[in-house]
Write an enzyme that holds these catalytic residues in place. Structure first.
Site, PDB file in Angstrom:
ATOM      1  CB  SER A 126      -0.866  -0.031   1.265  1.00 10.53           C
ATOM      2  OG  SER A 126      -1.426   1.234   1.518  1.00 10.53           O
ATOM      3  CE1 TYR A 153      -3.742  -2.744   5.710  1.00 14.85           C
ATOM      4  CE2 TYR A 153      -3.401  -0.374   5.600  1.00 14.85           C
ATOM      5  CZ  TYR A 153      -3.592  -1.582   4.975  1.00 14.85           C
ATOM      6  OH  TYR A 153      -3.604  -1.634   3.602  1.00 14.85           O
ATOM      7  CE  LYS A 157      -1.320  -4.529   3.387  1.00 12.93           C
ATOM      8  NZ  LYS A 157      -1.519  -5.850   2.774  1.00 12.93           N
TER       9      LYS A 157
HETATM   10  N1  UFG Z   1     -13.304  10.672   3.380  1.00 13.87           N
HETATM   11  C1  UFG Z   1     -14.349  11.523   3.683  1.00 13.87           C
HETATM   12  N2  UFG Z   1     -15.491  10.972   4.197  1.00 13.87           N
HETATM   13  C2  UFG Z   1     -15.628   9.639   4.405  1.00 13.87           C
HETATM   14  C3  UFG Z   1     -14.550   8.775   4.088  1.00 13.87           C
HETATM   15  C4  UFG Z   1     -13.396   9.338   3.584  1.00 13.87           C
HETATM   16  O1  UFG Z   1     -14.269  12.742   3.508  1.00 13.87           O
HETATM   17  O2  UFG Z   1     -16.687   9.201   4.889  1.00 13.87           O
HETATM   18  C5  UFG Z   1     -12.078  11.238   2.833  1.00 13.87           C
HETATM   19  C6  UFG Z   1     -10.858  11.025   3.717  1.00 13.87           C
HETATM   20  O3  UFG Z   1     -10.763  12.050   4.660  1.00 13.87           O
HETATM   21  C7  UFG Z   1      -9.750  11.028   2.694  1.00 13.87           C
HETATM   22  C8  UFG Z   1     -10.395  10.468   1.430  1.00 13.87           C
HETATM   23  O4  UFG Z   1     -11.788  10.591   1.627  1.00 13.87           O
HETATM   24  O5  UFG Z   1      -9.364  12.327   2.441  1.00 13.87           O
HETATM   25  C9  UFG Z   1     -10.060   9.007   1.191  1.00 13.87           C
HETATM   26  O6  UFG Z   1     -10.348   8.279   2.366  1.00 13.87           O
HETATM   27  P1  UFG Z   1     -10.343   6.684   2.389  1.00 13.87           P
HETATM   28  O7  UFG Z   1     -10.659   6.256   3.786  1.00 13.87           O
HETATM   29  O8  UFG Z   1     -11.208   6.158   1.298  1.00 13.87           O
HETATM   30  O9  UFG Z   1      -8.862   6.322   1.989  1.00 13.87           O
HETATM   31  P2  UFG Z   1      -7.488   6.666   2.735  1.00 13.87           P
HETATM   32  O10 UFG Z   1      -6.618   7.280   1.685  1.00 13.87           O
HETATM   33  O11 UFG Z   1      -7.667   7.426   3.971  1.00 13.87           O
HETATM   34  O12 UFG Z   1      -7.022   5.223   3.151  1.00 13.87           O
HETATM   35  C10 UFG Z   1      -6.485   4.388   2.182  1.00 13.87           C
HETATM   36  C11 UFG Z   1      -6.784   2.918   2.490  1.00 13.87           C
HETATM   37  C12 UFG Z   1      -6.058   2.461   3.721  1.00 13.87           C
HETATM   38  C13 UFG Z   1      -4.620   2.860   3.670  1.00 13.87           C
HETATM   39  C14 UFG Z   1      -4.466   4.314   3.367  1.00 13.87           C
HETATM   40  C15 UFG Z   1      -3.045   4.707   3.189  1.00 13.87           C
HETATM   41  O13 UFG Z   1      -8.167   2.721   2.662  1.00 13.87           O
HETATM   42  O14 UFG Z   1      -6.148   1.073   3.787  1.00 13.87           O
HETATM   43  O15 UFG Z   1      -5.132   4.628   2.159  1.00 13.87           O
HETATM   44  O16 UFG Z   1      -2.893   6.061   3.042  1.00 13.87           O
HETATM   45  F1  UFG Z   1      -3.981   2.600   4.825  1.00 13.87           F
END
Ligand code: UFG
Length: 343
Positions: A126, A153, A157
Site C-alpha cells: 500500500s 495496519y 505492510k
Molecule cells: N473521506 C471523507 N469521508 C468519508 C470517508 C473518507 O471525507 O466518509 C475522505 C478522507 O478524509 C480522505 C479520502 O476521503 O481524504 C479518502 O479516504 P479513504 O478512507 O477512502 O482512503 P485513505 O486514503 O484514507 O485510506 C487508504 C486505504 C487504507 C490505507 C491508506 C493509506 O483505505 O487502507 O489509504 O494512506 F492505509
C-alpha cells in the site's frame, strides 16, 4: 495452463484479479477464510469468466492446511497474496490481531512458495508506506523515503515488505514483486462483483454510494481547510479492474522469468490526484444522482495529499490505468444499485 494461488481471492481486489488472471489464461485457486468476504463472490467471478475458480475455505495462518492444499494443487506457478486484515481503525484497537494475521499468513505463504518451488510471489502492499509526503514530494516514486507507519495496519505492510525483501536478497527459489496500491475504487462493469463493505463504510466511495442511495443520511467530508486547491484531501483513485490487470502483468513477468532482481516494487495508481469534493462532483455528473454531503472536521490521522508516480509500472510492467474516473464511478454506482435490489 499455469496455476496461480490467490489468497484473499474473494475480497474486493482479489476477486477482480481472479477475473483478469482467468481472462489471461491462468488457472486460479482461491484460498480465503471468508472473514471479510462472501462465498457468492465465486458465483460472480464464474458468471463473468465462464470458469469457476477452485476454492478452499481456509485460513492462511493454518500452515498444515496450506501444505495440504499445495500438495493437492502442485505444480503451482505463483502466489498473489492478498489475504490480510485491512481496517486502519480496527488495527489501532486490536494491533495483535493485525500483526498475527498479516505476518503469519505472509510467512506461511513464503514457506509454501519455497517448499513447492514456485516461480513468483506478488504481494499486496500500500501507498500507506509513504505516510504524509514532504512538501514537493508528490507524486511519490518508489524511491520516496518510507515514513514510520501511523497505524499497526500500515506497520504490517512495511514489515511484510521488509521480510520479503530481506529473504529475497538472501536468496530464495522464487522472485517477488511488491505492489503499492493507491486508492482502489469501482466495480466490475458487469456488476457481478464489487466492493462489499461491512457495517458503516470507512472508505470514501462506498460511503458516497450509500449516501447517494439513501442508506446513509449524508456523506461527511472530513475537512475543507487543508492546503489544497479546494481545501479537501487529495488521493490517487485507481479503478479496481485496472489495478487487477497490473497483477497479471506482474505475475507474468515472474513466471516468464523476465525479472532479473530478486525483488522489485511498483506503485499502482493513475498518476493524478483528485480531491474529495472533485470526486463527489464527478460522481454526480457521471450518474446523475445527487450526493448529500456536509463538511465536518478533519479525520484524525488523515494524510493531506498523496498521489503516485507510475512511470516505473508503465515502463517495466507495460501497464497503465486506462479507465476514466467517471466510468469507474458509474460502475461503482451500478454495483450499488444491484446491492440495493438484493436487500
Ligand atoms: N473521506 C471523507 N469521508 C468519508 C470517508 C473518507 O471525507 O466518509 C475522505 C478522507 O478524509 C480522505 C479520502 O476521503 O481524504 C479518502 O479516504 P479513504 O478512507 O477512502 O482512503 P485513505 O486514503 O484514507 O485510506 C487508504 C486505504 C487504507 C490505507 C491508506 C493509506 O483505505 O487502507 O489509504 O494512506 F492505509
Amino acid at each position: 495452463m499455469k496455476k496461480i494461488i490467490l489468497t484473499g481471492g474473494c475480497g474486493f481486489i482479489g476477486s477482480h484479479t481472479c477475473v483478469e488472471l482467468q481472462n489471461a489464461g491462468y488457472q486460479v485457486v482461491i484460498i480465503d477464510n471468508l472473514s471479510n468476504s462472501e462465498l457468492a463472490v465465486i458465483d460472480g467471478i464464474s458468471r463473468i469468466t465462464g470458469v469457476r475458480p477452485t476454492f478452499y475455505n481456509k485460513d492462511c495462518c493454518d500452515l498444515v492446511a496450506m501444505r495440504t492444499i499445495f500438495q493437492q494443487e502442485s505444480p503451482i506457478a505463483g502466489i498473489v497474496h492478498f489475504a490480510a486484515s485491512k481496517a486502519v481503525n480496527e488495527s489501532v484497537q486490536n494491533p495483535y490481531k493485525y500483526y498475527r494475521n498479516n505476518l503469519i499468513s505472509l510467512m506461511n505463504m513464503m514457506q509454501m512458495a519455497q517448499e513447492f518451488k514456485l516461480k513468483g510471489f506478488v504481494f499486496s502492499s500500500s501507498c500507506t508506506v509513504y505516510g504524509e509526503p514532504d512538501e514537493g514530494n508528490n507524486p511519490v516514486t518508489e524511491n520516496t523515503p518510507i515514513k514510520p507507519a501511523t497505524s499497526p495496519y500500515g506497520n504490517t505492510k512495511q514489515i511484510c515488505e521488509e521480510i520479503l525483501t530481506d529473504t529475497m536478497r538472501a536468496g530464495a527459489a522464487y522472485k517477488t514483486i511488491l505492489l503499492r496500491y493507491f486508492n482502489p475504487i469501482g466495480a466490475h462493469p458487469s456488476s457481478h462483483i464489487g466492493e462489499l463493505p461491512r457495517g458503516v463504510p470507512q472508505n470514501l466511495l462506498p460511503y458516497v454510494c450509500q449516501a447517494a442511495a439513501g442508506i446513509r443520511k449524508e456523506l461527511n467530508v472530513f475537512g475543507n481547510d487543508y492546503n489544497t486547491p479546494d481545501g479537501s484531501c487529495i488521493r490517487d483513485y485507481i479503478d479496481v479492474c485496472d489495478l487487477a490487470n497490473a497483477h497479471v502483468k506482474a505475475m507474468t513477468r515472474l513466471v516468464e522469468d523476465r525479472q532479473k532482481e530478486p525483488v522489485d516494487v511498483f506503485n499502482l495508481g493513475t498518476g493524478h490526484g483528485v480531491s474529495v469534493l472533485e470526486l463527489v462532483r464527478t460522481f454526480e455528473q457521471a450518474t446523475g444522482v445527487k450526493v448529500p454531503y456536509r463538511i465536518v472536521g478533519r479525520r484524525q490521522g488523515d494524510i493531506e495529499q498523496i498521489w503516485g508516480c507510475v512511470d516505473k509500472a508503465n515502463k517495466v510492467l507495460g501497464w497503465s490505468a486506462v479507465r476514466p474516473l467517471a466510468e469507474t464511478l458509474k460502475n461503482a454506482w451500478n454495483w450499488q444499485i444491484k446491492l440495493n435490489n438484493k436487500n
